[in-house]
Design a protein around this motif. Structure first.
Motif, PDB file in Angstrom:
ATOM      1  N   ASP A  85       0.700  -1.341   0.154  1.00  0.00           N
ATOM      2  CA  ASP A  85      -0.025   0.079  -0.211  1.00  0.00           C
ATOM      3  C   ASP A  85       0.897   1.275   0.019  1.00  0.00           C
ATOM      4  OD1 ASP A  85      -2.214   1.402   0.046  1.00  0.00           O
ATOM      5  OD2 ASP A  85      -2.902   1.250   2.008  1.00  0.00           O
ATOM      6  N   ILE A  86       0.249   2.355  -0.540  1.00  0.00           N
ATOM      7  CA  ILE A  86       0.953   3.646  -0.571  1.00  0.00           C
ATOM      8  C   ILE A  86       0.013   4.611  -0.479  1.00  0.00           C
ATOM      9  CG2 ILE A  86       1.101   4.013  -3.142  1.00  0.00           C
ATOM     10  CD1 ILE A  86       3.624   4.925  -2.967  1.00  0.00           C
ATOM     11  N   MET A  87       0.534   5.778   0.237  1.00  0.00           N
ATOM     12  CA  MET A  87      -0.445   6.912   0.414  1.00  0.00           C
ATOM     13  C   MET A  87       0.505   8.198   0.325  1.00  0.00           C
ATOM     14  SD  MET A  87      -2.828   7.738   3.578  1.00  0.00           S
ATOM     15  CE  MET A  87      -3.859   9.220   3.839  1.00  0.00           C
ATOM     16  N   ALA A  88      -0.069   9.262  -0.582  1.00  0.00           N
ATOM     17  CA  ALA A  88       0.832  10.403  -0.552  1.00  0.00           C
ATOM     18  C   ALA A  88      -0.096  11.659  -0.375  1.00  0.00           C
ATOM     19  CB  ALA A  88       1.568  10.641  -1.930  1.00  0.00           C
ATOM     20  N   VAL A  89       0.291  12.609   0.385  1.00  0.00           N
ATOM     21  CA  VAL A  89      -0.375  13.858   0.383  1.00  0.00           C
ATOM     22  C   VAL A  89       0.502  15.001   0.348  1.00  0.00           C
ATOM     23  CG1 VAL A  89      -1.628  15.287   2.359  1.00  0.00           C
ATOM     24  CG2 VAL A  89      -2.019  12.858   2.013  1.00  0.00           C
ATOM     25  N   ASP A  90       0.108  16.257  -0.300  1.00  0.00           N
ATOM     26  CA  ASP A  90       0.946  17.307  -0.679  1.00  0.00           C
ATOM     27  C   ASP A  90       0.174  18.581  -0.052  1.00  0.00           C
ATOM     28  OD1 ASP A  90       2.746  15.756  -1.994  1.00  0.00           O
ATOM     29  OD2 ASP A  90       1.453  15.764  -3.766  1.00  0.00           O
ATOM     30  N   TRP A  91       1.089  19.484   0.570  1.00  0.00           N
ATOM     31  CA  TRP A  91       0.197  20.755   0.860  1.00  0.00           C
ATOM     32  C   TRP A  91       1.472  21.682   0.927  1.00  0.00           C
ATOM     33  CZ3 TRP A  91       1.673  17.238   4.455  1.00  0.00           C
ATOM     34  CH2 TRP A  91       2.330  17.716   5.637  1.00  0.00           C
ATOM     35  N   VAL A  92       0.687  23.176   0.930  1.00  0.00           N
ATOM     36  CA  VAL A  92       1.924  24.357   1.055  1.00  0.00           C
ATOM     37  C   VAL A  92       1.661  24.751   2.573  1.00  0.00           C
ATOM     38  CG1 VAL A  92       2.113  26.539   0.246  1.00  0.00           C
ATOM     39  CG2 VAL A  92       1.330  25.002  -1.308  1.00  0.00           C
ATOM     40  N   SER A  93       2.841  24.972   2.879  1.00  0.00           N
ATOM     41  CA  SER A  93       3.178  25.770   4.353  1.00  0.00           C
ATOM     42  C   SER A  93       3.481  26.954   4.122  1.00  0.00           C
ATOM     43  CB  SER A  93       4.214  24.872   5.210  1.00  0.00           C
ATOM     44  OG  SER A  93       4.267  25.177   6.485  1.00  0.00           O
ATOM     45  N   PRO A  94       2.580  27.923   4.280  1.00  0.00           N
ATOM     46  CA  PRO A  94       2.608  29.209   4.054  1.00  0.00           C
ATOM     47  C   PRO A  94       4.047  30.069   4.632  1.00  0.00           C
ATOM     48  CG  PRO A  94       0.902  29.007   5.556  1.00  0.00           C
ATOM     49  CD  PRO A  94       1.326  27.657   5.255  1.00  0.00           C
ATOM     50  N   ALA A  95       4.185  29.743   5.930  1.00  0.00           N
ATOM     51  CA  ALA A  95       5.236  30.372   6.353  1.00  0.00           C
ATOM     52  C   ALA A  95       6.273  29.845   7.289  1.00  0.00           C
ATOM     53  CB  ALA A  95       4.657  31.682   7.222  1.00  0.00           C
ATOM     54  N   LEU A  96       6.964  29.244   6.868  1.00  0.00           N
ATOM     55  CA  LEU A  96       7.854  28.201   7.606  1.00  0.00           C
ATOM     56  C   LEU A  96       9.163  28.858   7.768  1.00  0.00           C
ATOM     57  CD1 LEU A  96       7.913  25.237   8.696  1.00  0.00           C
ATOM     58  CD2 LEU A  96       9.382  24.617   6.612  1.00  0.00           C
ATOM     59  N   PRO A  97       9.698  29.001   9.204  1.00  0.00           N
ATOM     60  CA  PRO A  97      11.095  29.584   9.261  1.00  0.00           C
ATOM     61  C   PRO A  97      11.972  29.215   8.129  1.00  0.00           C
ATOM     62  CG  PRO A  97      10.098  29.302  11.378  1.00  0.00           C
ATOM     63  CD  PRO A  97       9.327  28.441  10.359  1.00  0.00           C
ATOM     64  N   ALA A  98      12.809  29.877   7.670  1.00  0.00           N
ATOM     65  CA  ALA A  98      13.987  29.781   6.591  1.00  0.00           C
ATOM     66  C   ALA A  98      14.855  28.911   7.370  1.00  0.00           C
ATOM     67  CB  ALA A  98      14.280  30.819   5.936  1.00  0.00           C
ATOM     68  N   ASP A  99      15.207  29.000   8.506  1.00  0.00           N
ATOM     69  CA  ASP A  99      16.196  28.175   9.333  1.00  0.00           C
ATOM     70  C   ASP A  99      15.512  26.850   9.827  1.00  0.00           C
ATOM     71  OD1 ASP A  99      14.794  29.120  11.339  1.00  0.00           O
ATOM     72  OD2 ASP A  99      16.616  29.756  12.351  1.00  0.00           O
ATOM     73  N   HIS A 100      14.655  26.536   9.463  1.00  0.00           N
ATOM     74  CA  HIS A 100      13.789  25.183   9.836  1.00  0.00           C
ATOM     75  C   HIS A 100      13.431  24.266   8.854  1.00  0.00           C
ATOM     76  CE1 HIS A 100      12.314  26.648  14.181  1.00  0.00           C
ATOM     77  NE2 HIS A 100      13.621  26.859  14.082  1.00  0.00           N
ATOM     78  N   LEU A 101      13.998  24.359   7.324  1.00  0.00           N
ATOM     79  CA  LEU A 101      13.694  23.652   6.505  1.00  0.00           C
ATOM     80  C   LEU A 101      14.200  22.360   6.723  1.00  0.00           C
ATOM     81  CD1 LEU A 101      14.241  25.904   3.446  1.00  0.00           C
ATOM     82  CD2 LEU A 101      12.087  25.233   4.196  1.00  0.00           C
ATOM     83  N   LEU A 102      15.363  22.075   7.463  1.00  0.00           N
ATOM     84  CA  LEU A 102      15.670  20.721   7.837  1.00  0.00           C
ATOM     85  C   LEU A 102      14.986  20.435   9.173  1.00  0.00           C
ATOM     86  CD1 LEU A 102      18.008  18.651   7.492  1.00  0.00           C
ATOM     87  CD2 LEU A 102      19.384  19.995   8.860  1.00  0.00           C
ATOM     88  N   THR A 103      14.715  18.994   9.133  1.00  0.00           N
ATOM     89  CA  THR A 103      14.393  18.394  10.360  1.00  0.00           C
ATOM     90  C   THR A 103      15.829  17.337  10.847  1.00  0.00           C
ATOM     91  OG1 THR A 103      13.452  16.574   9.148  1.00  0.00           O
ATOM     92  CG2 THR A 103      11.957  18.274  10.030  1.00  0.00           C
ATOM     93  N   PRO A 104      16.345  17.923  11.906  1.00  0.00           N
ATOM     94  CA  PRO A 104      17.505  17.527  12.304  1.00  0.00           C
ATOM     95  C   PRO A 104      17.493  16.048  12.643  1.00  0.00           C
ATOM     96  CG  PRO A 104      17.380  19.545  13.425  1.00  0.00           C
ATOM     97  CD  PRO A 104      16.058  19.098  12.757  1.00  0.00           C
ATOM     98  N   PRO A 105      18.721  15.044  12.239  1.00  0.00           N
ATOM     99  CA  PRO A 105      18.651  13.777  12.964  1.00  0.00           C
ATOM    100  C   PRO A 105      18.288  13.538  14.369  1.00  0.00           C
ATOM    101  CG  PRO A 105      20.656  14.043  11.498  1.00  0.00           C
ATOM    102  CD  PRO A 105      19.907  15.708  11.638  1.00  0.00           C
ATOM    103  N   GLY A 106      17.513  12.637  14.646  1.00  0.00           N
ATOM    104  CA  GLY A 106      16.871  12.580  16.161  1.00  0.00           C
ATOM    105  C   GLY A 106      15.566  13.048  16.223  1.00  0.00           C
ATOM    106  N   SER A 107      15.331  14.196  15.554  1.00  0.00           N
ATOM    107  CA  SER A 107      13.938  14.755  15.557  1.00  0.00           C
ATOM    108  C   SER A 107      12.871  13.608  15.309  1.00  0.00           C
ATOM    109  CB  SER A 107      13.635  15.787  14.515  1.00  0.00           C
ATOM    110  OG  SER A 107      14.667  16.905  14.557  1.00  0.00           O
TER     111      SER A 107
END
Length: 267
Positions: free
Chosen positions: A140-162
């Motif tokens: 099985d597979i499921m995919a969802v796409d959306w626009v996040s309107p105002a994400l802090p530019a320095d938070h684009l990465l989710t660090p390892p361990g998050s």
């Protein structure tokens, strides 16, 4: 609560070096193209950027050889090198919290625009990995796409361990725009109620083909599993928030995921 067993022996990666290189590409900040996301300053002078979120959930067949699971994850991880990708992480889920849909692996990636997501999806490297390494071993597979309107530019990465909690909501048939706005507002206010959330992205799905009827998505990022569990264990507050929108919702898919260690050698 369902614990999902996986066969993965090689962790996936998420590269801050590649993220910075992609994020600083001139076209990401060009004001000449109306299709590019805007960069704006918040009241605290923190730059924010709209980004396109792309979540794919996979259910790997129970009898799949571990080497084939690793090949799938490594193949998907390699797509981080594509120019359109701002950020990508993929690996086994921590747990799947749905009575009707269960998944074993998750991919999360980010793009500057919908056009970049389309280009990524159509890229020969992506098509090759999907056909050769993904489709043959999944149920099985499921995919969802959306626009996040105002994400802090320095938070684009989710660090390892998050720790990441992804929630997909399917609304009742009679739910209108008012219901959607109410749900989005309640979810968007979660960061005020739960200080453990370091990043929150929420929006309405714009790619219905593989979303199984789920139309609202959210992605909460926590510094680690401990912070995620602290929110989960606060049942009174969590249930009070759910009660505000429960009448509008038909079903929910919730998946928890931990960002694997970076494999810089894979770049």
């Amino acid at each position: 609560m369902l614990g999902v067993r996986t066969h993965l022996s090689v962790p996936a990666f998420s590269s801050s070096k590649h993220l910075l290189r992609q994020h600083l590409k001139p076209h990401s900040y060009s004001s000449a193209s109306a299709s590019r996301p805007s960069i704006k300053m918040t009241s605290s002078s923190t730059p924010t950027q709209s980004v396109v979120e792309h979540i794919v959930l996979f259910k790997v067949k129970d009898d799949t050889e571990p080497s084939k699971v690793s090949a799938m994850v490594n193949g998907l991880s390699s797509l981080l090198s594509l120019d359109q990708v701002l950020h990508l992480t993929v690996g086994p889920v921590l747990r799947s919290r749905s009575s009707t849909l269960t998944f074993t692996h998750m991919l999360h990636s980010r793009y500057a625009t919908k056009q970049d997501l389309d280009a990524y999806s159509a890229h020969p490297s992506h098509v090759s990995v999907v056909k050769g390494n993904v489709l043959p071993i999944i149920d099985d597979i499921m995919a969802v796409d959306w626009v996040s309107p105002a994400l802090p530019a320095d938070h684009l990465l989710t660090p390892p361990g998050s720790a990441i909690r992804v929630s997909f909501l399917k609304l009742k048939e009679n739910a209108g725009d008012h219901s959607k706005d109410e749900i989005l507002g309640v979810i968007g206010g979660m960061t005020e109620r739960f200080k453990q959330i370091s990043q929150l992205s929420v929006g309405e799905n714009f790619s219905p083909a593989r979303a199984k009827g789920y139309s609202i998505a959210s992605l909460g990022v926590f510094p680690g599993v401990e912070e995620l569990e602290a929110v989960v264990s606060n049942e009174d507050v969590v249930n009070a928030e759910k009660d505000k929108v429960r009448d509008h919702i038909e079903s929910v898919v919730v998946v928890d995921y931990v960002v694997p260690p970076t494999q810089s050698a894979s770049l």
